[in-house]
Design a protein around this motif. Sequence first.
Motif, PDB file in Angstrom:
ATOM      1  N   ASP A 181       0.615  -1.373   0.013  1.00 37.36           N
ATOM      2  CA  ASP A 181      -0.413  -0.145  -0.070  1.00 37.36           C
ATOM      3  C   ASP A 181       0.560   0.906  -0.272  1.00 37.36           C
ATOM      4  OD1 ASP A 181       0.519   1.086   3.496  1.00 37.36           O
ATOM      5  OD2 ASP A 181      -0.601  -0.760   3.493  1.00 37.36           O
ATOM      6  N   ASN A 182       0.097   2.411   0.067  1.00 37.87           N
ATOM      7  CA  ASN A 182       1.109   3.424  -0.387  1.00 37.87           C
ATOM      8  C   ASN A 182       0.437   4.439   0.941  1.00 37.87           C
ATOM      9  OD1 ASN A 182      -1.964   4.046  -0.709  1.00 37.87           O
ATOM     10  ND2 ASN A 182      -1.218   5.999  -1.630  1.00 37.87           N
TER      11      ASN A 182
ATOM     12  N   VAL B 141       5.480   5.816   3.404  1.00 35.54           N
ATOM     13  CA  VAL B 141       5.906   5.739   1.788  1.00 35.54           C
ATOM     14  C   VAL B 141       4.772   4.934   1.464  1.00 35.54           C
ATOM     15  CG1 VAL B 141       7.584   3.899   0.165  1.00 35.54           C
ATOM     16  CG2 VAL B 141       8.602   5.719   1.767  1.00 35.54           C
ATOM     17  N   GLY B 142       4.958   3.537   2.968  1.00 38.18           N
ATOM     18  CA  GLY B 142       4.222   2.672   2.889  1.00 38.18           C
ATOM     19  C   GLY B 142       3.878   1.372   3.060  1.00 38.18           C
TER      20      GLY B 142
END
Length: 485
Positions: free
Chosen positions: A418-419, A473-474
């Motif tokens: 994910d982000n 960042v994720g």
Amino acid sequence: MKRKQTLIHNKVEIVEDRDDAVWAMDLNYRLTAFNPSFKIRLKCEGWDKADRGMDLRAVYRSGSFFKPCEQGCERAFDRFATTSKHTFEQKGEVVVHEFSFQPFMNSSGKVIGCCIWQKDITQEVDNNHRLLESERKYREAQEVANIGHWGWDMKDDKIVWSNQLFRIFEQDPGKFKATFEALSEIIHPDDRQAFIDDVQTSIEENKMHDITHRIVLGNGEIRYVHQKGRAYYDEHGKPKYMSGTTQDVTKAVLSNHQIVQQNQELQNFVRIISHNLRGPISNLLMLSKIYEWGKDEINDDIVKKIEHTTEALDQTIKDLHLSLSLKSADKKKFREVCLKDVMKDVNGLLTEEVTKQKASIRTDFSQTDTVFGAKSYVVNIFYNLILNAIHYAKDGVPAIINISTYQTKETVILKFADNGIGMELTPEKERKIFDMYGRLSGATEGKGFGLYLVKTQVEAMEGKIEVESEKEVGSTFTITLPNKV
């Protein structure tokens, strides 16, 4: 005087061939006898040669090697046999020599001289130091691991304990006499017979003694210990000795008890939730059955979504109790699970969340579109990981969740990237977020229960889950499952 020198010389002759330096002198410090090693040593200290009759006081006072000799000889002249250790540097190394000073007496008991015996004990001292260091480390290891060793002499019924064992059993080494009967008295009454039977079986069948039981301390405190040992026998096959270890495993046992209790509470929780939701779900499904389809296209679409979501929720509730009963999971019922079918169920459950948060879910099942396991487990894993990514999205940035699969000869790998906000991940945090009620942060609602379920269900399918994360960042969750194809 000549008779005295002859007497001393004869005493020294017995060590002529030894590497140790041996020499003798009279009361005037005159050299009366010596062996070849003394002659070599004297030359090493800068003296040309060793001659009988030479005054040794100058020798004793001239160098570091003979430094202990003058005082030692004086003590011998006073009828005291002494030994001293002398440490000095030789060729850049520290060496240790031992000097023994023995008075010589004539037939009337009068001291007539002194014999000195010097030997290099550096290796012996080093060995002793290494032994002491090894024993120190062994004691420290026992203390850190909270484990002690014991030996039982069956013939005399005497048990020798290490210091750590006295600490584990909280007994005074000076007062407690360790015997089999005394040890049995410390064992919890409900565990005592099982302990005795295990020892007896170990002796009779030459098997490892291996048992965990409770002990009762003097203040009434109960501890759990793990005993391991083995019997040894004489040439006639009769048991004579038994030795082994005892480890305090109280914390581990109590932690296991707590886990069992939590699992029981969790199962009760699931039963209650299942019971309470069963009525509303049944009512929703019944309403969808009596709904008059075809009169309003918009309403038809709404009711269809409600029906689909309710059916998926109904199936999830039905399977949830089974999902949590992981220890008794029937792996014979595991089968190939189609990931596209899993996503259909998950999309139905998460329609509202995805729409509200404008999240995007991208899937790539090109390498493999199936996994081996229980569909209910896989649906729950996908549901929680996707929901987790949505909840931890950045403010004002829609969540993008990429789900991909990889296949090797032995494994199937699922990645959920994910982000989102990510986190500074440490080994402790990685462990904690998979704990029951563990959470990534306190910024969102929820009890952190989902990732615990994910981990337990992945492990029930003989897999493992790992996480990588970077702040702002994720995060990426990687699940590795066995490839049963």
